[in-house]
Design a protein around this motif. Structure first.
Motif, PDB file in Angstrom:
ATOM      1  N   ALA A 114      64.738  25.142   9.603  1.00  0.00           N
ATOM      2  CA  ALA A 114      65.481  25.860  10.648  1.00  0.00           C
ATOM      3  C   ALA A 114      66.673  26.606  10.048  1.00  0.00           C
ATOM      4  O   ALA A 114      66.935  27.766  10.390  1.00  0.00           O
ATOM      5  CB  ALA A 114      65.949  24.882  11.721  1.00  0.00           C
ATOM      6  N   LYS A 118      66.927  30.829   9.891  1.00  0.00           N
ATOM      7  CA  LYS A 118      68.022  31.602  10.482  1.00  0.00           C
ATOM      8  C   LYS A 118      68.817  32.351   9.402  1.00  0.00           C
ATOM      9  O   LYS A 118      69.157  33.518   9.575  1.00  0.00           O
ATOM     10  CB  LYS A 118      68.956  30.712  11.287  1.00  0.00           C
ATOM     11  CG  LYS A 118      70.059  31.559  11.916  1.00  0.00           C
ATOM     12  CD  LYS A 118      70.719  30.958  13.071  1.00  0.00           C
ATOM     13  CE  LYS A 118      71.660  31.987  13.710  1.00  0.00           C
ATOM     14  NZ  LYS A 118      72.621  31.372  14.564  1.00  0.00           N
ATOM     15  N   HIS A 123      64.587  34.915  12.341  1.00  0.00           N
ATOM     16  CA  HIS A 123      64.603  34.755  13.800  1.00  0.00           C
ATOM     17  C   HIS A 123      64.846  36.086  14.525  1.00  0.00           C
ATOM     18  O   HIS A 123      64.580  36.200  15.715  1.00  0.00           O
ATOM     19  CB  HIS A 123      65.671  33.727  14.195  1.00  0.00           C
ATOM     20  CG  HIS A 123      67.070  34.169  13.903  1.00  0.00           C
ATOM     21  ND1 HIS A 123      67.538  34.425  12.628  1.00  0.00           N
ATOM     22  CD2 HIS A 123      68.098  34.428  14.734  1.00  0.00           C
ATOM     23  CE1 HIS A 123      68.782  34.812  12.684  1.00  0.00           C
ATOM     24  NE2 HIS A 123      69.164  34.816  13.951  1.00  0.00           N
ATOM     25  N   LYS A 133      62.699  29.560  16.963  1.00  0.00           N
ATOM     26  CA  LYS A 133      63.960  30.000  17.569  1.00  0.00           C
ATOM     27  C   LYS A 133      64.500  28.930  18.530  1.00  0.00           C
ATOM     28  O   LYS A 133      65.705  28.691  18.581  1.00  0.00           O
ATOM     29  CB  LYS A 133      63.771  31.339  18.270  1.00  0.00           C
ATOM     30  CG  LYS A 133      63.558  32.468  17.271  1.00  0.00           C
ATOM     31  CD  LYS A 133      63.323  33.866  17.747  1.00  0.00           C
ATOM     32  CE  LYS A 133      63.333  34.239  19.145  1.00  0.00           C
ATOM     33  NZ  LYS A 133      63.081  35.683  19.391  1.00  0.00           N
ATOM     34  N   ILE A 136      66.027  26.180  16.411  1.00  0.00           N
ATOM     35  CA  ILE A 136      67.329  26.630  15.918  1.00  0.00           C
ATOM     36  C   ILE A 136      68.384  26.510  17.022  1.00  0.00           C
ATOM     37  O   ILE A 136      69.463  25.955  16.808  1.00  0.00           O
ATOM     38  CB  ILE A 136      67.247  28.081  15.386  1.00  0.00           C
ATOM     39  CG1 ILE A 136      66.450  28.116  14.088  1.00  0.00           C
ATOM     40  CG2 ILE A 136      68.635  28.686  15.195  1.00  0.00           C
ATOM     41  CD1 ILE A 136      66.069  29.511  13.632  1.00  0.00           C
ATOM     42  N   GLU A 140      71.522  23.963  16.882  1.00  0.00           N
ATOM     43  CA  GLU A 140      72.892  24.496  16.918  1.00  0.00           C
ATOM     44  C   GLU A 140      73.665  23.907  18.095  1.00  0.00           C
ATOM     45  O   GLU A 140      74.852  23.580  17.960  1.00  0.00           O
ATOM     46  CB  GLU A 140      72.867  26.025  16.994  1.00  0.00           C
ATOM     47  CG  GLU A 140      72.461  26.670  15.691  1.00  0.00           C
ATOM     48  CD  GLU A 140      72.466  28.185  15.724  1.00  0.00           C
ATOM     49  OE1 GLU A 140      72.644  28.786  14.647  1.00  0.00           O
ATOM     50  OE2 GLU A 140      72.289  28.779  16.814  1.00  0.00           O
TER      51      GLU A 140
END
Length: 169
Positions: A114, A118, A123, A133, A136, A140
């Motif tokens: 991931a 990114k 992404h 996505k 990710i 986050e």
């Protein structure tokens, strides 16, 4: 989501080093011309970082098998820590394993995947994986950090050290 939730609910920690600009590496000037030596220097750096709490903890280090010389490199890192801590290193175990044979290493591979997806801007590309996505975004959200920017140096649970070589050109 369940795997990510599992990680954040358990007393386990993740630490990695993010390097976005590998083209800036000048091994011949700084690393005896050897990418593998540089790789293991960075492993030492990540383990030796200031984010490690004082000697109150013991750490077991597991690394995915990288190459045929990895075992001796890992043994050298172990010897350096034994010497540094006068035989009382907080790193009590070093071992190479196949990541596909260990669930926690597979979770680490998910996190690294991931982060690199990114950081490379994958992404944002047309046809980017919606599932990646979503992973990710969820990671986050759970960590509180942007995966391509690194974390605060003192972050213990989910630590991304953003290491960027200088552009010497």
């Amino acid at each position: 989501r369940t795997l990510i939730d599992f990680f954040f609910d358990q007393p386990i920690f993740f630490r990695c080093l993010l390097m976005k600009y590998k083209d800036r590496l000048h091994h011949e000037d700084f690393n005896k011309g050897d990418h593998n030596s540089y790789y293991y220097k960075l492993v030492y750096f990540v383990l030796n970082s200031m984010t490690n709490p004082p000697r109150q903890n013991e750490y077991r280090v597991f690394m995915d098998i990288k190459d045929t010389r990895g075992r001796e490199q890992l043994e050298q890192i172990e010897r350096v820590f034994v010497n540094k801590y006068a035989g009382n290193s907080p790193f009590t175990h070093f071992q190479h394993i196949h990541s596909d044979e260990n669930e926690l290493m597979q979770l680490t591979d998910l996190f690294i995947g991931a982060i690199t997806y990114k950081a490379r801007g994958e992404h944002l590309k047309k046809g980017a994986s919606q599932v990646k996505k979503e992973i990710i975004d969820y990671l986050e959200n759970k960590s509180g950090y942007s995966l391509d920017e690194g974390t605060e140096p003192w972050e213990e649970k989910f630590n991304i050290f953003d290491h960027q070589p200088k552009n010497l050109k």
